[in-house]
Scaffold this active site. Structure first.
Site, PDB file in Angstrom:
ATOM      1  N   LYS A 160     -33.600  90.352  69.588  1.00  0.00           N
ATOM      2  CA  LYS A 160     -32.687  89.909  70.638  1.00  0.00           C
ATOM      3  C   LYS A 160     -31.289  89.674  70.070  1.00  0.00           C
ATOM      4  O   LYS A 160     -31.136  89.076  69.009  1.00  0.00           O
ATOM      5  CB  LYS A 160     -33.218  88.623  71.275  1.00  0.00           C
ATOM      6  CG  LYS A 160     -34.609  88.774  71.880  1.00  0.00           C
ATOM      7  CD  LYS A 160     -35.120  87.492  72.469  1.00  0.00           C
ATOM      8  CE  LYS A 160     -35.344  86.429  71.411  1.00  0.00           C
ATOM      9  NZ  LYS A 160     -36.021  85.231  71.937  1.00  0.00           N
ATOM     10  N   THR A 193     -27.298  78.352  78.721  1.00  0.00           N
ATOM     11  CA  THR A 193     -28.212  79.325  78.112  1.00  0.00           C
ATOM     12  C   THR A 193     -29.510  78.691  77.612  1.00  0.00           C
ATOM     13  O   THR A 193     -30.266  79.329  76.882  1.00  0.00           O
ATOM     14  CB  THR A 193     -27.509  80.021  76.932  1.00  0.00           C
ATOM     15  OG1 THR A 193     -27.080  79.014  75.982  1.00  0.00           O
ATOM     16  CG2 THR A 193     -26.295  80.813  77.397  1.00  0.00           C
ATOM     17  N   GLY A 195     -33.078  77.873  77.203  1.00  0.00           N
ATOM     18  CA  GLY A 195     -34.335  78.456  77.658  1.00  0.00           C
ATOM     19  C   GLY A 195     -34.309  79.961  77.866  1.00  0.00           C
ATOM     20  O   GLY A 195     -35.254  80.511  78.437  1.00  0.00           O
ATOM     21  N   THR A 196     -33.266  80.643  77.399  1.00  0.00           N
ATOM     22  CA  THR A 196     -33.214  82.090  77.597  1.00  0.00           C
ATOM     23  C   THR A 196     -34.355  82.800  76.872  1.00  0.00           C
ATOM     24  O   THR A 196     -34.979  83.709  77.423  1.00  0.00           O
ATOM     25  CB  THR A 196     -31.868  82.669  77.120  1.00  0.00           C
ATOM     26  OG1 THR A 196     -31.571  82.153  75.814  1.00  0.00           O
ATOM     27  CG2 THR A 196     -30.745  82.304  78.064  1.00  0.00           C
ATOM     28  N   GLY A 197     -34.631  82.387  75.629  1.00  0.00           N
ATOM     29  CA  GLY A 197     -35.704  83.027  74.873  1.00  0.00           C
ATOM     30  C   GLY A 197     -37.073  82.777  75.482  1.00  0.00           C
ATOM     31  O   GLY A 197     -37.909  83.690  75.558  1.00  0.00           O
ATOM     32  N   CYS A 198     -37.311  81.565  75.934  1.00  0.00           N
ATOM     33  CA  CYS A 198     -38.578  81.232  76.593  1.00  0.00           C
ATOM     34  C   CYS A 198     -38.742  82.039  77.867  1.00  0.00           C
ATOM     35  O   CYS A 198     -39.821  82.577  78.158  1.00  0.00           O
ATOM     36  CB  CYS A 198     -38.629  79.743  76.930  1.00  0.00           C
ATOM     37  SG  CYS A 198     -38.368  78.632  75.534  1.00  0.00           S
TER      38      CYS A 198
END
Length: 248
Positions: A160, A193, A195-198
């Site tokens: 990412k 931003t 929690g974007t990865g979750c």
């Protein structure tokens, strides 16, 4: 249509922006049925993490057993684990399950707080080997040894690019024996931003649980995250949450 049954194995975010809470919102908005195995409780808000209490490995195992044994599971998302012992018990429970597994190797929160120690990171190896897809961000990929180390492991991963510099975000899907696939999009200028990865990893897991191939699941999940970023409600003094509720 029967919803895909998605198990999120992760930590709880008291402020609702990341972790289990973000996963439940994402899975539900995408049409899945969300279940959870909570690995840790966190006291956190948009500015940082103030306290972490890990679950016992036995409790995490019992939660996984309860979900798998009764309702059943079509896909799994793994996030914050809390301890190396929990990482090991998760790997034991998922081995042989035979469903797509998306592993988000969470090490540091958006706020900068550490969420995994060196021993826990070392225990990631078995989970990466089990996972259908591993989704490291820029610092996580570096901590895992970079592209060369990932290639030696022979695993599929999504590198990412949200944490990289530049006006564009580049995400790279690397799968053994296949040409690398890249997605490029203009960076969304926002501080919201958290929690974007979750959100991305649980979206991919949900779409894989629906039967989509990996590349289509990644593409659709990226669009979900971008829409949620644009719909962020503006809450908090720091890195605010996404607007999952607005994505239809």
């Amino acid at each position: 249509m029967t919803p895909p049954r998605i198990l999120s194995i992760a930590g709880s975010d008291s402020s609702g922006g990341a972790g289990i809470q973000a996963d439940i919102k994402t899975i539900t908005m995408l049409g899945g049925y969300a279940m959870t195995a909570i690995c840790a409780l966190t006291a956190q808000d948009t500015t940082g993490v103030t306290m972490v209490a890990a679950s016992s490995p036995a409790m995490v195992a019992a939660q996984i057993d309860a979900c798998v044994g009764d309702i059943g599971v079509d896909a799994v998302k793994i996030g914050m684990l809390g301890s190396p012992d929990i990482a090991e018990v998760v790997a034991e429970r998922l081995a042989g399950l035979g469903v797509p597994i998306v592993f988000d190797p969470v090490m540091i929160a958006t706020s900068g707080a550490a969420l995994a120690d060196a021993a826990t990171i070392a225990a990631f190896e078995r989970l990466m080997a089990l996972a259908t897809l591993t989704t490291p961000n820029v610092p996580e990929l570096a901590a895992l040894g970079g592209d060369a180390a990932m290639a030696r492991r022979g695993i599929a991963y999504l590198a990412k690019g949200g944490d990289a510099d530049g006006a564009e975000v580049i995400d790279r899907l690397v799968m053994p024996g296949e040409a690398e696939r890249c997605w490029t999009a203009p960076r969304i200028a926002t501080r919201h931003t958290h929690g974007t990865g979750c959100t991305l990893s649980s979206a991919i897991a949900t779409l894989l649980g629906m039967g989509l191939p990996i590349d289509e699941a990644v593409e659709d999940a990226r669009e979900f995250v971008r829409a949620a970023l644009l719909a962020a409600p503006g809450f908090g003094k720091g890195h605010g949450p996404l607007g999952h509720q607005a994505v239809r």
